[in-house]
Design a protein around this motif. Structure first.
Motif, short mmCIF file in Angstrom:
data_model
loop_
_atom_site.label_atom_id
_atom_site.label_comp_id
_atom_site.label_asym_id
_atom_site.label_seq_id
_atom_site.Cartn_x
_atom_site.Cartn_y
_atom_site.Cartn_z
N THR A 34 25.53 -29.64 19.79
CA THR A 34 24.67 -30.10 18.69
C THR A 34 23.19 -30.07 19.06
O THR A 34 22.34 -29.98 18.18
CB THR A 34 25.05 -31.52 18.20
N TYR A 38 19.42 -29.09 16.88
CA TYR A 38 18.10 -29.75 16.85
C TYR A 38 17.04 -28.83 17.43
O TYR A 38 15.90 -28.79 16.98
CB TYR A 38 18.16 -31.09 17.62
N ARG A 39 17.42 -28.08 18.46
CA ARG A 39 16.48 -27.15 19.07
C ARG A 39 16.09 -26.03 18.10
O ARG A 39 14.93 -25.60 18.05
CB ARG A 39 17.09 -26.54 20.34
N SER A 104 12.55 -33.83 20.75
CA SER A 104 12.83 -35.24 20.48
C SER A 104 12.08 -35.74 19.24
O SER A 104 12.58 -36.58 18.51
CB SER A 104 12.48 -36.12 21.67
N ARG A 113 18.31 -35.47 10.85
CA ARG A 113 19.57 -36.00 11.38
C ARG A 113 20.65 -35.99 10.31
O ARG A 113 21.79 -35.62 10.56
CB ARG A 113 19.41 -37.44 11.91
N ARG A 134 24.14 -36.60 21.34
CA ARG A 134 23.65 -37.94 21.66
C ARG A 134 24.32 -39.02 20.81
O ARG A 134 24.33 -40.18 21.17
CB ARG A 134 22.13 -38.04 21.41
N ASP A 135 24.83 -38.61 19.64
CA ASP A 135 25.35 -39.58 18.67
C ASP A 135 26.74 -39.17 18.19
O ASP A 135 27.14 -39.54 17.10
CB ASP A 135 24.40 -39.66 17.47
N ARG A 184 12.13 -37.64 27.27
CA ARG A 184 13.19 -37.45 26.26
C ARG A 184 14.20 -38.59 26.30
O ARG A 184 14.66 -39.06 25.27
CB ARG A 184 13.88 -36.10 26.48
N ASP A 188 14.82 -40.55 22.97
CA ASP A 188 16.20 -40.46 22.45
C ASP A 188 16.85 -41.84 22.36
O ASP A 188 17.64 -42.10 21.46
CB ASP A 188 17.07 -39.54 23.33
N ARG A 191 14.67 -44.28 19.39
CA ARG A 191 14.33 -43.87 18.03
C ARG A 191 15.05 -44.76 17.01
O ARG A 191 16.08 -45.39 17.31
CB ARG A 191 14.65 -42.39 17.80
O1 DC Z 1 21.39 -31.59 24.51
P1 DC Z 1 19.97 -31.02 24.44
O2 DC Z 1 19.09 -31.42 25.59
O3 DC Z 1 19.96 -29.54 24.21
O4 DC Z 1 19.35 -31.70 23.13
C1 DC Z 1 18.03 -31.46 22.74
C2 DC Z 1 17.45 -32.68 22.05
O5 DC Z 1 18.09 -32.87 20.79
C3 DC Z 1 17.57 -34.00 22.79
O6 DC Z 1 16.36 -34.35 23.43
C4 DC Z 1 17.89 -35.00 21.72
C5 DC Z 1 18.30 -34.23 20.52
N1 DC Z 1 19.69 -34.44 20.12
C6 DC Z 1 19.97 -35.50 19.30
O7 DC Z 1 19.09 -36.29 18.98
N2 DC Z 1 21.24 -35.67 18.83
C7 DC Z 1 22.22 -34.84 19.18
N3 DC Z 1 23.46 -35.02 18.69
C8 DC Z 1 21.95 -33.75 20.04
C9 DC Z 1 20.67 -33.58 20.51
#
Ligand code: DC
Length: 231
Positions: A34, A38-39, A104, A113, A134-135, A184, A188, A191
């Motif tokens: 995921t 976001y990226r 972020s 989101r 993350r979630d 980050r 993260d 927020r």
């Molecule tokens: O897993 P990653 O480092 O590629 O994720 C990049 C950014 O995306 C991370 O800093 C936070 C955000 N992210 C998020 O808020 N919720 C998710 N489910 C996945 C990533």
């Protein structure tokens, strides 16, 4: 055999994707990164001048969200799916430190989101999925049969990420990478919308001193035990 959903959450650069990919392969499940979603939105925002170079106009970005299409397209040769943004393969472009610096901020936006969480829920409707982020265990799949929360020291994570970026030919310093990891982590977990936190029923997994083989073996057997329970 009944299929389950596996949610893997944790801090940046804890090796979530590597582990999730290996696990998905072993179980012949779908793997969804995921963070790539976001990226990709961040890359879109940077390319269109909504963020970066001292500019920020996130309201304008939010208005354009319905025009953004994201797809995971399987790459048979590589053995995993790659991220496509509006039809273009952006797998490489979304992994730069530049994108990491802004992602972020983009992931804090409630509308972003909301859009991505809906897409993720849809992808996991049939189960048989390993999703990392993350979630995932707290918001996307609160009923996932297996939830893992990965941690490692900021230094261990920065070292891994630094090597990865150097291997890809990026000119970065270790200090810059460490600062990005720590920043980050802070954004993260602080927020307003779905901050990073361990779900109450998640298994905590600290891999600071663990090799790839060991961490896979451990998690694989946890997943197999979980599968035995549900079938
Ligand atoms: O897993 P990653 O480092 O590629 O994720 C990049 C950014 O995306 C991370 O800093 C936070 C955000 N992210 C998020 O808020 N919720 C998710 N489910 C996945 C990533």
């Amino acid at each position: 055999m009944q299929k389950i959903a596996i949610a893997i959450d944790g801090y940046s650069s804890t090796g979530k994707s590597t582990l999730a990919k290996q696990l998905a392969k072993a179980l012949t499940y779908k793997y969804i990164d995921t963070g790539a979603m976001y990226r990709a939105i961040t890359l879109f925002a940077m390319r269109n001048g909504f963020i970066g170079n001292g500019r920020e106009s996130l309201e304008a970005l939010v208005k354009l969200l319905p025009n953004i299409t994201l797809n995971f397209v399987p790459n048979e040769e590589l053995g995993f799916s790659e991220m496509y943004l509006n039809g273009e393969n952006v797998e490489k472009d979304i992994r730069t430190l530049e994108v990491s610096k802004y992602v972020s901020r983009i992931a804090e936006i409630g509308q972003v989101r909301h859009m991505l969480v809906e897409m993720q829920k849809e992808m996991g409707k049939e189960k048989g999925i390993v999703m990392d982020g993350r979630d995932i265990g707290t918001v996307v799949f609160p009923d996932a049969e297996l939830k893992v929360f990965m941690t490692a020291s900021p230094q261990a994570r920065a070292t891994r990420r630094y090597k990865e970026l150097l291997d890809r030919g990026e000119q970065v310093s270790y200090q810059e990478v460490l600062e990005n990891v720590q920043k980050r982590d802070y954004i993260d977990s602080h927020r307003e919308f779905s901050p990073l936190r361990k779900a109450e029923d998640a298994i905590e997994f600290d891999n600071s001193d663990m090799g790839l083989v060991e961490q896979f073996d451990r998690l694989h057997s946890i997943a197999l035990r979980c599968l035995e329970k549900v079938t």
